[in-house]
Design an enzyme around this catalytic site. Structure first.
Site, PDB file in Angstrom:
ATOM      1  N   LYS A  71     -12.796   0.489   9.429  1.00 36.78           N
ATOM      2  CA  LYS A  71     -11.725   0.502  10.562  1.00 36.78           C
ATOM      3  C   LYS A  71     -12.793   0.760  11.933  1.00 36.78           C
ATOM      4  CE  LYS A  71      -8.310   3.015   7.756  1.00 36.78           C
ATOM      5  NZ  LYS A  71      -7.680   4.459   7.663  1.00 36.78           N
TER       6      LYS A  71
ATOM      7  N   LYS B 217       1.432   5.420   0.315  1.00 32.96           N
ATOM      8  CA  LYS B 217       0.714   6.383   0.793  1.00 32.96           C
ATOM      9  C   LYS B 217       1.304   7.685  -0.425  1.00 32.96           C
ATOM     10  CE  LYS B 217      -1.162   5.564   4.693  1.00 32.96           C
ATOM     11  NZ  LYS B 217      -2.850   5.814   4.722  1.00 32.96           N
TER      12      LYS B 217
ATOM     13  N   ASP C 289     -12.733   5.979   2.397  1.00 32.43           N
ATOM     14  CA  ASP C 289     -11.905   5.664   3.858  1.00 32.43           C
ATOM     15  C   ASP C 289     -12.740   6.854   4.847  1.00 32.43           C
ATOM     16  OD1 ASP C 289     -10.699   5.377   6.283  1.00 32.43           O
ATOM     17  OD2 ASP C 289      -8.583   5.671   5.147  1.00 32.43           O
TER      18      ASP C 289
ATOM     19  N   LYS D 234       0.917  -1.186  -0.178  1.00 30.46           N
ATOM     20  CA  LYS D 234       0.115  -0.096  -0.074  1.00 30.46           C
ATOM     21  C   LYS D 234       1.031   1.320   0.097  1.00 30.46           C
ATOM     22  CE  LYS D 234      -3.531   2.477   2.645  1.00 30.46           C
ATOM     23  NZ  LYS D 234      -4.650   2.145   3.798  1.00 30.46           N
TER      24      LYS D 234
ATOM     25  N   GLU E 155      -7.589   4.662  -3.001  1.00 34.24           N
ATOM     26  CA  GLU E 155      -8.326   4.925  -1.820  1.00 34.24           C
ATOM     27  C   GLU E 155      -8.387   6.211  -1.565  1.00 34.24           C
ATOM     28  OE1 GLU E 155      -7.975   3.635   3.276  1.00 34.24           O
ATOM     29  OE2 GLU E 155      -6.620   2.717   1.566  1.00 34.24           O
TER      30      GLU E 155
END
Length: 328
Positions: A247, A151, A225, A149, A202
């Site tokens: 989450k 960023k 998200d 993943k 995302e």
């Protein structure tokens, strides 16, 4: 059965290295640890306050302490769902209630929740935001991992994407912009994402300004998200997103996370299960939600210099459940 007393404390876990996203950097994980103690058994839960949602360690501890008297008078997990809003405080308490029930009954949480026994799940490993050369180096060092993943966050993202793909030519890649892109960024980068074989992007836009996703061509799946917290969020996502990231610190615990998963699947969303940067006490309940998810991102313990004893185990088959003495 004795009503539990409540203990809440801050705990600090140094990170293995500085972790950076579009909103800033950190060198430690500051978490809130809740213990429910009935005199015989103890249930534990962990919440990770997040400034993006106007939470601090102090505010979460204050919220938990403010509810301690009601819990000692009999407030239970079901009543908690309407007594507190979604967030880290409710998450820590909710997970502690589940753990206490497991310790009292001698049955694992997955059985109490009517779930299948959890199996290992492949988790993403996160490369934090950095200069392209540094991200290439980190990608190369982690090229053996099946899912990376990345960023991202604006200027220089094209170069970062190219660098990571050079460093890890075979890995499956997902990207997270953490609300850091403009519409022009998305239109410029989406074809590059597709060319480089990126599987998903995302939260490209701010949650307060994501309406453009309703008319922009989504050349690869887009995951909500910051735009998705609990079941109340789902209606506003229609036509904008293909996936949601669940989450527990957003849903306010395992109880709502399981309900959100089922509600989202019922209306056609794919599921991602993610985490804040916390210990295995945060990840253990999330692994129950992650079963069968399209994307799992529960690498929090891998980012710490040292995890809790009895924590999650990571190997080539995936992330394994924590010792039930820790949670569940």
């Amino acid at each position: 059965m004795s009503r539990p007393s409540v203990t809440v404390t801050e705990e600090v876990f140094p990170l293995a290295e500085v972790f950076t996203i579009s909103r800033g950097s950190r060198s430690q994980a500051r978490v809130v640890h809740v213990t429910l103690d009935d005199g015989t058994h103890q249930g534990h839960g962990e919440g990770v306050p997040y400034s993006r949602y106007h939470e601090t360690v102090a505010s979460v501890i204050e919220t938990v302490r403010g509810l301690a008297g009601e819990i000692e008078q009999g407030l239970d997990r079901e009543q908690l769902q309407t007594r507190l809003p979604p967030g880290a405080a409710r998450n820590a308490l909710d997970c502690a209630f589940w753990d206490l029930a497991a310790k009292r009954t001698g049955k694992p949480v997955w059985q109490l929740a009517g779930l299948e026994e959890p199996q290992p799940e492949i988790t993403a490993y996160t490369l934090s935001l950095a200069e392209p050369a540094r991200m290439r180096e980190k990608a190369r060092a982690n090229a053996h991992r099946p899912l990376l993943k990345i960023k991202l966050g604006g200027e220089g993202d094209l170069e970062r994407l190219e660098a990571v793909r050079e460093g890890a030519p075979s890995a499956r890649i997902i990207v997270d912009a953490n609300e850091g892109w403009s519409t022009a960024d998305y239109e410029r980068l989406a074809p590059v994402l597709a060319r480089l074989g990126v599987a998903m992007v995302e939260q490209p836009f701010p949650a307060s300004d994501d309406s453009a996703l309703a008319w922009l061509e989504r050349t690869l799946p887009v995951c909500a998200d910051e735009s998705c917290h609990d079941r109340a969020s789902l209606d506003q996502l229609a036509g904008r997103y293909d996936m949601i990231n669940i989450k527990l610190d957003k849903t306010g615990g395992l109880t709502e996370a399981l309900a959100l998963r089922e509600a989202a699947r019922a209306v056609g969303y794919s599921i991602m299960v993610g985490c804040m940067v916390g210990s295995s006490l945060s990840m253990a309940p999330a692994l129950l939600v992650a079963q069968g998810a399209r994307v799992v991102d529960l690498d929090g313990p891998l980012l710490l210099a040292e995890d809790r004893p009895g924590g999650m185990q990571f190997d080539e088959t995936g992330i394994h459940p924590a010792d039930t003495a820790l949670w569940g």
